[in-house]
Design an enzyme around this catalytic site. Structure first.
Site, PDB file in Angstrom:
ATOM      1  N   ASP A   1       0.846  -1.208   0.000  1.00 42.52           N
ATOM      2  CA  ASP A   1       0.000   0.000   0.000  1.00 42.52           C
ATOM      3  C   ASP A   1       0.872   1.244   0.000  1.00 42.52           C
ATOM      4  OD1 ASP A   1      -2.169  -1.859   2.002  1.00 42.52           O
ATOM      5  OD2 ASP A   1      -2.707  -0.985   0.068  1.00 42.52           O
TER       6      ASP A   1
ATOM      7  N   ASP B   1     -10.216  -5.275  -1.272  1.00 43.03           N
ATOM      8  CA  ASP B   1      -9.090  -4.788  -0.490  1.00 43.03           C
ATOM      9  C   ASP B   1      -9.563  -4.073   0.767  1.00 43.03           C
ATOM     10  OD1 ASP B   1      -6.208  -2.647  -1.296  1.00 43.03           O
ATOM     11  OD2 ASP B   1      -6.791  -3.741   0.500  1.00 43.03           O
TER      12      ASP B   1
HETATM   13  C1  DX5 Z   1      -6.519   0.461   2.408  1.00 41.80           C
HETATM   14  C2  DX5 Z   1      -5.449  -0.501   1.911  1.00 41.80           C
HETATM   15  C3  DX5 Z   1      -5.609  -1.881   2.474  1.00 41.80           C
HETATM   16  C4  DX5 Z   1      -5.438  -1.956   3.943  1.00 41.80           C
HETATM   17  C5  DX5 Z   1      -5.108  -3.357   4.439  1.00 41.80           C
HETATM   18  O1  DX5 Z   1      -6.135   1.083   3.546  1.00 41.80           O
HETATM   19  O2  DX5 Z   1      -5.586  -0.612   0.532  1.00 41.80           O
HETATM   20  O3  DX5 Z   1      -4.722  -2.761   1.779  1.00 41.80           O
HETATM   21  O4  DX5 Z   1      -4.638  -1.068   4.512  1.00 41.80           O
HETATM   22  O5  DX5 Z   1      -6.226  -3.632   5.051  1.00 41.80           O
HETATM   23  P1  DX5 Z   1      -6.363  -4.625   6.281  1.00 41.80           P
HETATM   24  O6  DX5 Z   1      -5.216  -4.376   7.212  1.00 41.80           O
HETATM   25  O7  DX5 Z   1      -7.698  -4.304   6.840  1.00 41.80           O
HETATM   26  O8  DX5 Z   1      -6.295  -5.979   5.653  1.00 41.80           O
HETATM   27 ZN    ZN Z   2      -4.378  -1.902  -0.583  1.00 39.36          ZN
END
Ligand code: DX5
Ligand code: ZN
Length: 247
Positions: free
Chosen positions: A47, A193
């Protein structure tokens, strides 16, 4: 291997889990990535957030370059105006690059430019291109982009932070996106996601997601290898059961 061959390879393996690495122990990233390889993962999700598209700031091209792994690097760009920036992520070794439809008034051009780029890991293959939609963005925006993407990512949280709750209307959005893809006779994978945990990943797989991103539920600071294996098995079991029920 062409983009089509990579897409076919990934589609054959779908539904796939793509693990968000930003909640890993970044001081021991090499060991953490090795655990994900041991778990049998195929995709690692990074990310990238610039502090403008979303309030949080995370990592850039140098982090992606530092990730020594045979797994595909699934790079999620939550950055403003990516047109002049995507090249640095390609050069850093991204295999898949997803940009947000909300991040540029020239998003079709961004996808065209990406489509012409060479993968730094393997000159024979290109970059799998994804378009991401925030939870509040109408699905209709993807219609004019379907010739320029191999993936559509539906955010199941408002982007910027891990560990949020899965927005339940995402399930209906997956169904409608699938219908749009079928009607357009395109070969496009649907990704989900954000907000995916041990307790809901089987449901997300049954909603029809091809790529399921999960980060903080895997790198929870306790047992990332067990978590990754659980997610992979839960997805396969969910779809396996579904396929046997439909036969
Ligand atoms: C949005 C991002 C996600 C996120 C991961 O914030 O694209 O990939 O951080 O999400 P979790 O930790 O909820 O799996
Ligand atoms: Zn993401």
């Amino acid at each position: 291997m062409s983009v089509k061959a990579v897409l076919d390879e990934i589609r054959r393996a779908c539904p796939l889990v793509s693990v968000g690495v930003l909640t890993a122990d970044l001081m021991n990233l090499g060991d953490e990535l090795k655990l994900m390889e041991t778990a049998g993962l195929r995709l690692l999700h990074v990310d990238v957030i610039d502090g403008c598209f979303c309030p949080m700031m995370t990592v850039g091209p140098r982090f992606i370059k530092a990730m020594k792994t045979p797994l595909y690097k699934d790079v999620h760009l939550m950055i403003e105006e990516p047109l002049s920036k995507v090249e640095s992520y390609v050069a850093a070794g991204a295999d898949m690059i997803t940009v947000h439809v909300e991040s540029s008034r020239h998003v079709h051009r961004v996808l065209q430019v990406l489509g012409a780029m060479t993968n730094a890991n393997d000159p024979d293959r290109g970059i799998l291109r994804g378009i991401a939609l925030n939870p509040g963005t109408p699905l209709e925006v993807i219609a004019p982009l379907m010739d320029e993407v191999e993936m559509i990512f539906l955010l199941a949280v408002n982007p910027g932070w891990g560990g949020q709750r899965f927005i339940s209307s995402t399930g209906e959005r997956i169904g409608r996106a699938r219908q749009m893809i079928r009607k357009a006779k395109k070969d496009i994978l649907i990704g989900i996601d954000g907000g995916v945990t041990r307790s809901n990943i089987a449901d997300v797989a049954r909603m029809g997601a091809d790529i399921i991103v999960t980060g903080s539920a895997v790198f929870d600071g306790r047992r990332p290898l067990d978590n990754a294996r659980f997610m992979i098995d839960a997805v396969k079991d969910a779809v396996g059961i579904q396929r046997s029920e439909s036969e």
